[in-house]
Design a protein around this motif. Structure first.
Motif, PDB file in Angstrom:
ATOM      1  N   VAL A 113      14.165   1.967   6.601  1.00 25.36           N
ATOM      2  CA  VAL A 113      13.294   1.282   5.651  1.00 25.36           C
ATOM      3  C   VAL A 113      14.009   0.012   5.207  1.00 25.36           C
ATOM      4  O   VAL A 113      15.186   0.060   4.811  1.00 25.36           O
ATOM      5  N   GLU A 114      13.314  -1.114   5.309  1.00 29.09           N
ATOM      6  CA  GLU A 114      13.910  -2.403   4.953  1.00 29.09           C
ATOM      7  C   GLU A 114      13.202  -2.988   3.726  1.00 29.09           C
ATOM      8  O   GLU A 114      11.968  -2.981   3.645  1.00 29.09           O
ATOM      9  N   ASP A 115      13.983  -3.493   2.780  1.00 26.46           N
ATOM     10  CA  ASP A 115      13.429  -4.216   1.640  1.00 26.46           C
ATOM     11  C   ASP A 115      13.061  -5.628   2.090  1.00 26.46           C
ATOM     12  O   ASP A 115      13.861  -6.312   2.734  1.00 26.46           O
ATOM     13  N   ILE A 116      11.849  -6.058   1.743  1.00 25.51           N
ATOM     14  CA  ILE A 116      11.390  -7.389   2.129  1.00 25.51           C
ATOM     15  C   ILE A 116      11.426  -8.360   0.963  1.00 25.51           C
ATOM     16  O   ILE A 116      11.976  -9.451   1.067  1.00 25.51           O
ATOM     17  N   SER A 117      10.835  -7.972  -0.171  1.00 27.22           N
ATOM     18  CA  SER A 117      10.834  -8.888  -1.306  1.00 27.22           C
ATOM     19  C   SER A 117      10.634  -8.136  -2.607  1.00 27.22           C
ATOM     20  O   SER A 117      10.065  -7.041  -2.643  1.00 27.22           O
ATOM     21  N   LEU A 118      11.132  -8.743  -3.689  1.00 26.51           N
ATOM     22  CA  LEU A 118      10.945  -8.245  -5.043  1.00 26.51           C
ATOM     23  C   LEU A 118      10.270  -9.344  -5.830  1.00 26.51           C
ATOM     24  O   LEU A 118      10.792 -10.452  -5.936  1.00 26.51           O
ATOM     25  N   GLY A 119       9.073  -9.067  -6.356  1.00 25.84           N
ATOM     26  CA  GLY A 119       8.297 -10.100  -7.016  1.00 25.84           C
ATOM     27  C   GLY A 119       8.281  -9.968  -8.519  1.00 25.84           C
ATOM     28  O   GLY A 119       9.179  -9.387  -9.132  1.00 25.84           O
ATOM     29  N   SER A 120       7.233 -10.497  -9.123  1.00 27.31           N
ATOM     30  CA  SER A 120       7.049 -10.425 -10.560  1.00 27.31           C
ATOM     31  C   SER A 120       6.415  -9.083 -10.902  1.00 27.31           C
ATOM     32  O   SER A 120       6.278  -8.206 -10.057  1.00 27.31           O
ATOM     33  N   ILE A 121       5.998  -8.925 -12.149  1.00 26.82           N
ATOM     34  CA  ILE A 121       5.398  -7.666 -12.576  1.00 26.82           C
ATOM     35  C   ILE A 121       4.135  -7.364 -11.781  1.00 26.82           C
ATOM     36  O   ILE A 121       3.838  -6.220 -11.462  1.00 26.82           O
ATOM     37  N   ASN A 122       3.365  -8.381 -11.426  1.00 30.64           N
ATOM     38  CA  ASN A 122       2.087  -8.115 -10.759  1.00 30.64           C
ATOM     39  C   ASN A 122       1.885  -8.893  -9.466  1.00 30.64           C
ATOM     40  O   ASN A 122       0.789  -8.957  -8.948  1.00 30.64           O
ATOM     41  N   GLU A 123       2.946  -9.482  -8.924  1.00 33.44           N
ATOM     42  CA  GLU A 123       2.759 -10.238  -7.683  1.00 33.44           C
ATOM     43  C   GLU A 123       4.056 -10.304  -6.908  1.00 33.44           C
ATOM     44  O   GLU A 123       5.137 -10.484  -7.467  1.00 33.44           O
ATOM     45  N   SER A 124       3.954 -10.121  -5.619  1.00 26.48           N
ATOM     46  CA  SER A 124       5.100 -10.240  -4.734  1.00 26.48           C
ATOM     47  C   SER A 124       4.717 -11.159  -3.581  1.00 26.48           C
ATOM     48  O   SER A 124       3.569 -11.166  -3.138  1.00 26.48           O
ATOM     49  N   VAL A 125       5.681 -11.929  -3.120  1.00 23.52           N
ATOM     50  CA  VAL A 125       5.419 -12.888  -2.043  1.00 23.52           C
ATOM     51  C   VAL A 125       6.092 -12.387  -0.769  1.00 23.52           C
ATOM     52  O   VAL A 125       7.283 -12.113  -0.747  1.00 23.52           O
ATOM     53  N   ALA A 126       5.317 -12.233   0.286  1.00 27.93           N
ATOM     54  CA  ALA A 126       5.852 -11.800   1.576  1.00 27.93           C
ATOM     55  C   ALA A 126       5.110 -12.537   2.671  1.00 27.93           C
ATOM     56  O   ALA A 126       3.942 -12.883   2.525  1.00 27.93           O
TER      57      ALA A 126
END
Length: 229
Positions: A139-152
């Motif tokens: 399992v790979e982590d891609i991105s960590l976003g804000s409380i309600n939005e993530s950018v990938a």
């Protein structure tokens, strides 16, 4: 009321021993970890205050040991560390003891990563890499976003699949609000990722959004099960 003033059969430890852990409330279970209260409050009252302050068990599980001990009356560093360790054990148990599980359904995928993602207070994107038998590679982590939005972007999502020669991938992310319903951005990303996967000859098995089962709803949304993939 102090715990010693509660009838013996209704005290958390005795109740657990006689009736099983399932008979205890969340506050009573936490009180067993806390062991003692503070002046004017029993361990059960302190536990109830902690649950209210953190927004229930989900919010509590998202707190680090330092966050639990900081500004929480009755919870010092040692108790905070014990609580954080207990939640981590629960997450690992939820993932199961199989070293390379077969993740061929949304239910199996949620069972493996759901607890981790529910504990995140930011929208987090991960990609699960699978072999030809749909067994877990990693399992790979891609991105960590804000409380309600993530950018990938599809290229960041598919890069680990190329590096590890994965046959298939599953995109998973969480909605910290608890509602797993897909947004328009989620739908667009899924369409883009499906097209990029087709071109690169990598199977996009599913896109699973993890939430909670509040109100009896499913705790996850599967694009494949919903006919959108």
């Amino acid at each position: 009321m102090r715990i010693r003033e509660i009838p013996k059969s209704d005290r958390p430890r005795e109740k657990l021993t006689e009736r099983g852990a399932g008979s205890l409330t969340d506050a009573e279970l936490l009180a067993i970890f806390l062991r003692t209260g503070i002046r004017g409050k029993s361990a059960i009252s302190v536990a109830a205050d902690l649950l209210q302050q953190k927004g229930g068990l989900i919010g509590l599980s998202r707190s680090t040991a330092s966050e639990l001990s900081r500004g929480t009356c009755g919870v010092g560093p040692a108790k905070a560390a014990e609580l954080a360790a207990a939640f981590e054990l629960g997450k690992r148990l939820a993932r199961g003891g199989i070293e390379r599980p077969v993740l061929d359904s949304a239910e199996a995928i949620f069972s493996y990563v759901g607890a981790d993602l529910q504990a995140m207070n930011r929208e987090t994107v991960k990609v699960i890499l699978l072999d030809t038998k749909l067994r877990l590679i990693r399992v790979e982590d891609i991105s960590l976003g804000s409380i309600n939005e993530s950018v990938a972007h599809p290229r960041e999502i598919l890069r680990p699949a190329l590096l590890h020669s994965a046959y298939a991938v599953v995109l998973v992310h969480n909605h910290p609000s608890g509602d797993p319903s897909p947004s328009q951005a989620d739908r667009r990303l899924t369409v883009q990722l499906a097209e990029a996967s087709r071109i690169m000859q990598i199977t996009l098995l599913d896109h699973v959004i993890c939430g909670t089962s509040d109100g009896g709803r499913s705790p996850y949304f599967s694009f494949r099960d919903s006919g959108l993939l």
